[in-house]
Design a protein around this motif. Structure first.
Motif, mmCIF file in Angstrom:
data_model
loop_
_atom_site.group_PDB
_atom_site.id
_atom_site.type_symbol
_atom_site.label_atom_id
_atom_site.label_comp_id
_atom_site.label_asym_id
_atom_site.label_seq_id
_atom_site.Cartn_x
_atom_site.Cartn_y
_atom_site.Cartn_z
ATOM 1 N N LEU A 1 29.663 53.478 41.484
ATOM 2 C CA LEU A 1 30.843 52.626 41.335
ATOM 3 C C LEU A 1 31.334 52.712 39.897
ATOM 4 O O LEU A 1 30.556 52.591 38.964
ATOM 5 C CB LEU A 1 30.503 51.183 41.688
ATOM 6 N N ARG A 2 32.634 52.918 39.741
ATOM 7 C CA ARG A 2 33.223 53.004 38.404
ATOM 8 C C ARG A 2 34.327 51.967 38.280
ATOM 9 O O ARG A 2 35.144 51.818 39.179
ATOM 10 C CB ARG A 2 33.788 54.401 38.153
ATOM 11 N N PRO A 3 34.362 51.281 37.141
ATOM 12 C CA PRO A 3 35.441 50.312 36.900
ATOM 13 C C PRO A 3 36.807 51.005 36.898
ATOM 14 O O PRO A 3 36.894 52.220 36.719
ATOM 15 C CB PRO A 3 35.120 49.753 35.514
ATOM 16 N N PRO A 4 37.875 50.229 37.060
ATOM 17 C CA PRO A 4 39.228 50.798 36.994
ATOM 18 C C PRO A 4 39.500 51.442 35.628
ATOM 19 O O PRO A 4 38.880 51.070 34.621
ATOM 20 C CB PRO A 4 40.141 49.579 37.198
ATOM 21 N N ALA B 1 31.548 38.009 34.246
ATOM 22 C CA ALA B 1 32.794 38.559 34.771
ATOM 23 C C ALA B 1 32.500 39.943 35.318
ATOM 24 O O ALA B 1 31.700 40.699 34.752
ATOM 25 C CB ALA B 1 33.851 38.643 33.676
ATOM 26 N N GLY B 2 33.147 40.257 36.443
ATOM 27 C CA GLY B 2 32.951 41.566 37.051
ATOM 28 C C GLY B 2 34.098 41.921 37.964
ATOM 29 O O GLY B 2 34.860 41.049 38.398
ATOM 30 N N PHE B 3 34.220 43.201 38.243
ATOM 31 C CA PHE B 3 35.251 43.675 39.151
ATOM 32 C C PHE B 3 34.797 43.444 40.589
ATOM 33 O O PHE B 3 33.663 43.778 40.949
ATOM 34 C CB PHE B 3 35.534 45.166 38.928
ATOM 35 N N ARG B 4 35.682 42.875 41.386
ATOM 36 C CA ARG B 4 35.370 42.612 42.793
ATOM 37 C C ARG B 4 35.180 43.928 43.526
ATOM 38 O O ARG B 4 35.904 44.893 43.296
ATOM 39 C CB ARG B 4 36.507 41.811 43.436
ATOM 40 N N ILE B 5 34.183 43.954 44.391
ATOM 41 C CA ILE B 5 33.937 45.109 45.248
ATOM 42 C C ILE B 5 34.258 44.687 46.671
ATOM 43 O O ILE B 5 33.736 43.687 47.166
ATOM 44 C CB ILE B 5 32.471 45.589 45.138
ATOM 45 N N ASP B 6 35.135 45.448 47.314
ATOM 46 C CA ASP B 6 35.539 45.165 48.686
ATOM 47 C C ASP B 6 35.293 46.413 49.522
ATOM 48 O O ASP B 6 35.855 47.468 49.229
ATOM 49 C CB ASP B 6 37.019 44.766 48.718
ATOM 50 N N GLN B 7 34.438 46.278 50.516
ATOM 51 C CA GLN B 7 34.089 47.391 51.399
ATOM 52 C C GLN B 7 33.643 48.615 50.611
ATOM 53 O O GLN B 7 34.039 49.746 50.894
ATOM 54 C CB GLN B 7 35.243 47.722 52.331
ATOM 55 N N GLY B 8 32.820 48.382 49.592
ATOM 56 C CA GLY B 8 32.250 49.456 48.797
ATOM 57 C C GLY B 8 33.178 50.059 47.758
ATOM 58 O O GLY B 8 32.798 51.015 47.082
ATOM 59 N N THR C 1 37.842 46.949 43.150
ATOM 60 C CA THR C 1 39.250 46.546 43.130
ATOM 61 C C THR C 1 39.622 46.244 41.679
ATOM 62 O O THR C 1 38.759 46.221 40.803
ATOM 63 C CB THR C 1 39.488 45.285 43.987
ATOM 64 N N GLY C 2 40.866 45.967 41.430
ATOM 65 C CA GLY C 2 41.293 45.591 40.087
ATOM 66 C C GLY C 2 41.045 44.130 39.781
ATOM 67 O O GLY C 2 41.130 43.708 38.631
ATOM 68 N N ASP C 3 40.736 43.325 40.818
ATOM 69 C CA ASP C 3 40.489 41.895 40.619
ATOM 70 C C ASP C 3 39.237 41.673 39.779
ATOM 71 O O ASP C 3 38.236 42.378 39.939
ATOM 72 C CB ASP C 3 40.269 41.180 41.957
ATOM 73 N N VAL C 4 39.303 40.686 38.900
ATOM 74 C CA VAL C 4 38.136 40.314 38.095
ATOM 75 C C VAL C 4 37.679 38.932 38.537
ATOM 76 O O VAL C 4 38.466 37.989 38.596
ATOM 77 C CB VAL C 4 38.466 40.313 36.587
ATOM 78 N N ILE C 5 36.406 38.841 38.859
ATOM 79 C CA ILE C 5 35.779 37.584 39.265
ATOM 80 C C ILE C 5 35.047 37.007 38.064
ATOM 81 O O ILE C 5 34.280 37.709 37.405
ATOM 82 C CB ILE C 5 34.755 37.806 40.401
ATOM 83 N N THR C 6 35.277 35.749 37.771
ATOM 84 C CA THR C 6 34.483 35.009 36.785
ATOM 85 C C THR C 6 33.654 34.016 37.574
ATOM 86 O O THR C 6 34.184 33.303 38.431
ATOM 87 C CB THR C 6 35.384 34.258 35.792
ATOM 88 N N VAL C 7 32.356 33.986 37.307
ATOM 89 C CA VAL C 7 31.470 33.149 38.112
ATOM 90 C C VAL C 7 30.323 32.620 37.271
ATOM 91 O O VAL C 7 29.879 33.267 36.325
ATOM 92 C CB VAL C 7 30.921 33.954 39.321
ATOM 93 N N PRO D 1 43.862 38.639 38.566
ATOM 94 C CA PRO D 1 44.377 39.825 39.254
ATOM 95 C C PRO D 1 44.140 41.153 38.528
ATOM 96 O O PRO D 1 44.340 42.212 39.114
ATOM 97 C CB PRO D 1 45.872 39.544 39.402
ATOM 98 N N SER D 2 43.707 41.105 37.268
ATOM 99 C CA SER D 2 43.447 42.349 36.530
ATOM 100 C C SER D 2 42.584 42.030 35.303
ATOM 101 O O SER D 2 42.434 40.868 34.916
ATOM 102 C CB SER D 2 44.757 42.988 36.065
ATOM 103 N N LEU D 3 42.076 43.083 34.694
ATOM 104 C CA LEU D 3 41.299 42.915 33.466
ATOM 105 C C LEU D 3 42.160 42.308 32.361
ATOM 106 O O LEU D 3 41.709 41.421 31.625
ATOM 107 C CB LEU D 3 40.732 44.260 33.009
ATOM 108 N N ILE D 4 43.389 42.749 32.242
ATOM 109 C CA ILE D 4 44.274 42.225 31.200
ATOM 110 C C ILE D 4 44.519 40.730 31.414
ATOM 111 O O ILE D 4 44.476 39.946 30.458
ATOM 112 C CB ILE D 4 45.595 43.019 31.158
#
Length: 121
Positions: A3-6, A62-69, A72-78, A98-101
């Protein structure tokens, strides 16, 4: 499959952008910790993400959401509770950017300003 970040993540890192305290990017030596965070996130939420940053003063990540492997560009903070069990839905602390920025602007910078203002008192 690796898996590679955007691409924007690599652009931000290549520009030597440094997050302001209390947020920090994980570095390559911290990959085992990143794996632990990802695994615990999966256990607690039933979802998946690829962590890239942590808040130094609490267990927020913080991490990039993974959907069906797929990343995505979405960033989750948890906030990770480290409970090793599924957390009840009313304890869900996830925030989606909605994005890293957007995450840098809204979460990382927002927390840095809040910390600065708190320390100024």
């Amino acid at each position: 499959m690796e898996l590679r970040p955007p691409p924007v993540y690599f652009e931000v890192r290549a520009a030597n952008f440094v997050l302001l305290s209390p947020w920090f990017f994980f570095n390559s030596e911290e990959e085992p910790q990143m794996d632990n965070v990802r695994e615990e996130y999966q256990v607690e939420t039933g979802d998946d993400f690829l962590p890239f940053a942590y808040r130094g003063d609490r267990d927020d990540f913080a991490g990039f959401r993974i959907d069906q492997g797929q990343i995505t560009g979405d960033v989750i903070t948890v906030h990770i509770a480290w409970s090793r069990k599924r957390e009840p839905s009313d304890f869900d602390t996830r925030k989606v950017s909605p994005s890293l920025i957007h995450w840098i602007r809204d979460v990382a910078m927002g927390d840095a300003v809040s910390k600065y203002e708190y320390n100024k008192r």
